[in-house]
Write a protein that holds these residues in place. Structure first.
Motif, PDB file in Angstrom:
ATOM      1  N   TYR A 257       0.875  -1.174   0.000  1.00 30.29           N
ATOM      2  CA  TYR A 257       0.000   0.000   0.000  1.00 30.29           C
ATOM      3  C   TYR A 257       0.910   1.222   0.000  1.00 30.29           C
ATOM      4  CZ  TYR A 257      -2.883  -3.841   1.579  1.00 30.29           C
ATOM      5  OH  TYR A 257      -3.500  -5.051   1.669  1.00 30.29           O
TER       6      TYR A 257
ATOM      7  N   ARG B  49      -5.126   0.329   4.279  1.00 33.55           N
ATOM      8  CA  ARG B  49      -4.767  -0.187   2.949  1.00 33.55           C
ATOM      9  C   ARG B  49      -4.517   0.919   1.924  1.00 33.55           C
ATOM     10  NH1 ARG B  49      -6.675  -5.836   1.182  1.00 33.55           N
ATOM     11  NH2 ARG B  49      -6.699  -6.986   3.132  1.00 33.55           N
ATOM     12  N   SER B  50      -4.303   2.125   2.371  1.00 34.45           N
ATOM     13  CA  SER B  50      -4.196   3.280   1.472  1.00 34.45           C
ATOM     14  C   SER B  50      -5.390   3.347   0.531  1.00 34.45           C
ATOM     15  CB  SER B  50      -2.889   3.231   0.656  1.00 34.45           C
ATOM     16  OG  SER B  50      -1.773   3.415   1.492  1.00 34.45           O
TER      17      SER B  50
END
Length: 405
Positions: A81, A91-92
């Motif tokens: 991520y 998780r971006s």
């Protein structure tokens, strides 16, 4: 008021509380996705964010604020991520969207292209005296496996971004005020940050632009094992105090309580501490970070919780909050916790530390370890330490802006 009318708010609170307590490590909240009204061409009159600089007094500082808080800062080619901004996102995935409101004009912000989208021309700059940034959430950007935890993560992120906007606004010399709107209602706006012309700089730009790290973790997340100087911990505590206008409020606001498990700090006894306006107060000596490790969702090979210098635990009495604020109390608490965590992350970055917010833990076990009161619930946890190495990354900030490091 009829008995039926009196019963309706109580029933809504019971429903919200039942949802909050019924879903594993996360607590369900209702945060509907905001849907923009249909327009013929939303990008027909899209303009660069820099065009806001034409607004008298407010403009240049507004551009600086929005760029600092929203735009990507680095790209990590080794990281699964790898898109990183001024605030953390699970998780971006970036679950929060920002819309700029100038009077009656509303424009979604494209933070990557630094664009203001719009179907009509920008309003006359001379008529603009303040700006508001409306934050909406889209939990569906996370995989279905997150379940209802997606909703909690989205509202925590909204709190982070609200905190980042307030910090950047104050550091740019603006007056900033964040306001929570619970689960968003029909508009879907969960948080609004108002920015107007200020008279002085009231926040540190160093903390706004400090190089942030979630720590190197391809082979497991861990902290530098060498002792951490006590003055760094003292700086972290001092600089994490929320600024005026933040959703976080002063220590203890919104029912939030803070406990720190401290390990490996020179001159500071390992143990569990309470944090209040007076600073750290020792509750119990010992290797508390090791006990939290056993309650964490991943083993030490993945995340070495036991080796962290600080595990910052945020709790709240959700039942009491709902009784005092109604059904919006729990979403408001999540956003307040997110804003609080954002200020801690900023202070950590300025002190050369990483700060990793997490929600993967056995709540009852951690609550017992930090000696939470029977009515308290674990809301958020921050893993803090000194990085083992500097990140290898591409710096995405502007080389033409002398205010960036």
């Amino acid at each position: 008021m009829s008995s039926a009318e009196r019963a309706e708010p109580a029933e809504a609170i019971r429903t919200e509380l039942a949802a909050a307590y019924a879903h594993g490590p996360g607590k369900a909240v209702r945060a509907p996705r905001w849907t923009a009204p249909p327009v013929r061409n939303r990008r027909a009159h899209s303009v660069g964010l820099s065009r806001l600089a034409d607004i008298p007094l407010l403009g240049p500082a507004l551009v600086r604020t929005l760029t600092a808080a929203l735009a990507p800062r680095r790209w990590e080619p080794w990281n699964m991520y790898n898109d990183h901004r001024a605030y953390p996102s699970a998780r971006s995935a970036y679950l929060v969207d920002a819309t700029l409101r100038l009077g009656a004009d509303r424009r979604p912000i494209d933070p990557v292209r630094l664009l203001l989208e719009g179907a009509e021309p920008l309003p006359d700059p001379s008529t603009v005296t303040s700006a508001a940034i409306e934050l909406t959430v889209d939990p569906g950007r996370l995989p279905d496996g997150y379940g209802t935890l997606r909703d909690a993560l989205a509202l925590l992120e909204a709190g982070h971004l609200g905190g980042a906007l307030v910090e950047a606004g104050l550091a740019a010399g603006l007056a900033a005020q964040a306001r929570a709107r619970g689960a968003g209602g029909a508009s879907g706006v969960v948080t609004e940050v108002t920015l107007s012309h200020g008279t002085a700089v009231t926040w540190s730009w160093e903390r706004v632009v400090a190089a942030r790290s979630s720590a190197l973790s391809p082979l497991g997340l861990s902290a530098d094992p060498r002792p951490l100087p006590a003055e760094i911990l003292q700086r972290l505590i001092r600089d994490s105090r929320p600024p005026e206008g933040s959703l976080a409020g002063p220590s203890g606001a919104h029912g939030l309580r803070h406990r720190l498990a401290v390990r490996g700090v020179t001159g500071v006894r390992d143990g569990l501490y309470a944090l209040d306006e007076g600073g750290l107060v020792l509750i119990q000596p010992g290797r508390v970070t090791e006990r939290i490790q056993s309650a964490f969702g991943l083993g030490p090979g993945d995340v070495d919780v036991a080796g962290m210098n600080v595990v910052w635990v945020i709790t709240a009495d959700i039942g009491a909050v709902l009784r005092g604020q109604g059904p919006d109390g729990y979403p408001n608490t999540l956003m307040s916790a997110g804003a609080t965590a954002q200020h801690v992350c900023s202070a950590a970055a300025a002190a050369g530390l990483f700060c990793r917010p997490v929600r993967s833990f056995d709540e009852p076990a951690v609550e017992a370890t930090v000696q939470a009161d029977p009515g308290e619930d674990l809301v958020y946890m921050l893993l803090i330490g000194r990085p083992r190495a500097l990140d290898f990354c591409y710096d995405l900030t502007s080389p033409e802006d002398p205010t960036w490091p």
